[in-house]
Design a protein around this motif. Structure first.
Motif, PDB file in Angstrom:
ATOM      1  N   GLU A 104      32.527 107.455  85.790  1.00  0.00           N
ATOM      2  CA  GLU A 104      32.320 106.112  86.313  1.00  0.00           C
ATOM      3  C   GLU A 104      33.338 105.822  87.404  1.00  0.00           C
ATOM      4  OE1 GLU A 104      34.752 103.418  83.161  1.00  0.00           O
ATOM      5  OE2 GLU A 104      32.943 104.396  82.432  1.00  0.00           O
ATOM      6  N   ALA A 105      32.938 104.967  88.307  1.00  0.00           N
ATOM      7  CA  ALA A 105      33.832 104.539  89.377  1.00  0.00           C
ATOM      8  C   ALA A 105      33.523 103.082  89.691  1.00  0.00           C
ATOM      9  CB  ALA A 105      33.640 105.396  90.623  1.00  0.00           C
ATOM     10  N   SER A 114      28.874  94.524  96.893  1.00  0.00           N
ATOM     11  CA  SER A 114      28.381  93.312  96.244  1.00  0.00           C
ATOM     12  C   SER A 114      28.100  93.491  94.761  1.00  0.00           C
ATOM     13  CB  SER A 114      27.105  92.849  96.961  1.00  0.00           C
ATOM     14  OG  SER A 114      26.119  93.850  96.869  1.00  0.00           O
ATOM     15  N   SER A 115      28.168  94.718  94.243  1.00  0.00           N
ATOM     16  CA  SER A 115      27.838  94.950  92.835  1.00  0.00           C
ATOM     17  C   SER A 115      29.001  94.574  91.925  1.00  0.00           C
ATOM     18  CB  SER A 115      27.485  96.418  92.608  1.00  0.00           C
ATOM     19  OG  SER A 115      27.288  96.643  91.231  1.00  0.00           O
ATOM     20  N   ASP A 116      28.656  93.997  90.802  1.00  0.00           N
ATOM     21  CA  ASP A 116      29.638  93.629  89.793  1.00  0.00           C
ATOM     22  C   ASP A 116      29.706  94.695  88.693  1.00  0.00           C
ATOM     23  OD1 ASP A 116      31.538  91.936  88.655  1.00  0.00           O
ATOM     24  OD2 ASP A 116      30.047  90.959  87.384  1.00  0.00           O
ATOM     25  N   TYR A 117      29.040  95.821  88.905  1.00  0.00           N
ATOM     26  CA  TYR A 117      28.948  96.856  87.879  1.00  0.00           C
ATOM     27  C   TYR A 117      29.578  98.160  88.357  1.00  0.00           C
ATOM     28  CZ  TYR A 117      25.492  93.587  86.146  1.00  0.00           C
ATOM     29  OH  TYR A 117      24.876  92.462  85.702  1.00  0.00           O
TER      30      TYR A 117
END
Length: 170
Positions: A47-48, A53-56
């Motif tokens: 994961e990184a 704009s993504s909050d994930y």
């Protein structure tokens, strides 16, 4: 909320298991003398957290990890017993063993699984990484068992024929 389906349970006491030292000739060992421990299939992930704009998090997936099968056999000193076959194979210069099984047993069109070295296209033999002989304890009422762990690159999932007498594919 009501559910329209009924979940059918599976009694695992009717299963079938075969072993092979060459991936071609298979021997049935499921006559109430073997059990297979949980088989876990897994993949590593990463994961990184990146800008934008993504909050994930961005999650990636890696290659499939090898599969480990652990079988427990009732100890038996007969010439062709599973325990002797496995111990002799472990002591050999090429400690390999193939395993295939069907949770429903020799039932027409049942799903079955087997060790594979090519991603599930054909059967193969895995590497025997461990053999354990249980402790000798005169105060223990449990039967004497031998355990073997086989590590294989992948599993083959397949279907049995309509009237199977062994675990060959349809």
């Amino acid at each position: 909320m009501s559910h329209s389906g009924v979940l059918a349970g599976l009694y695992a006491g009717n299963y079938a298991v075969e072993i092979s030292t060459d991936g071609t000739t298979w021997t049935a060992v499921s006559n109430a003398t073997v059990k297979i421990d949980d088989v876990e299939l897994s993949r590593p992930s990463g994961e990184a957290y990146v800008g934008g704009s993504s909050d994930y998090a961005t999650v990636t997936v890696g290659k499939r990890e090898p599969v480990e099968l652990t079988l427990t056999f009732l100890y038996n000193e007969d010439t062709n017993s599973a325990a002797n076959t496995i111990f002799d194979q472990f002591q050999s210069a090429s400690p390999r063993l193939g395993v295939r099984w069907s949770p429903r047993g020799l039932v027409g069109s049942a799903r079955a699984y087997g060790t594979s070295n090519d991603g599930g296209t054909s059967f193969g033999v895995g590497v025997i990484t461990n053999v354990t002989l249980s402790a000798l304890d005169p105060g223990d009422a449990e039967p004497y068992v031998a355990m073997v762990t086989v590590r294989t690159p992948s599993l083959r999932q397949y279907t049995l024929g309509s009237s199977p007498t062994n675990l060959n594919p349809a």
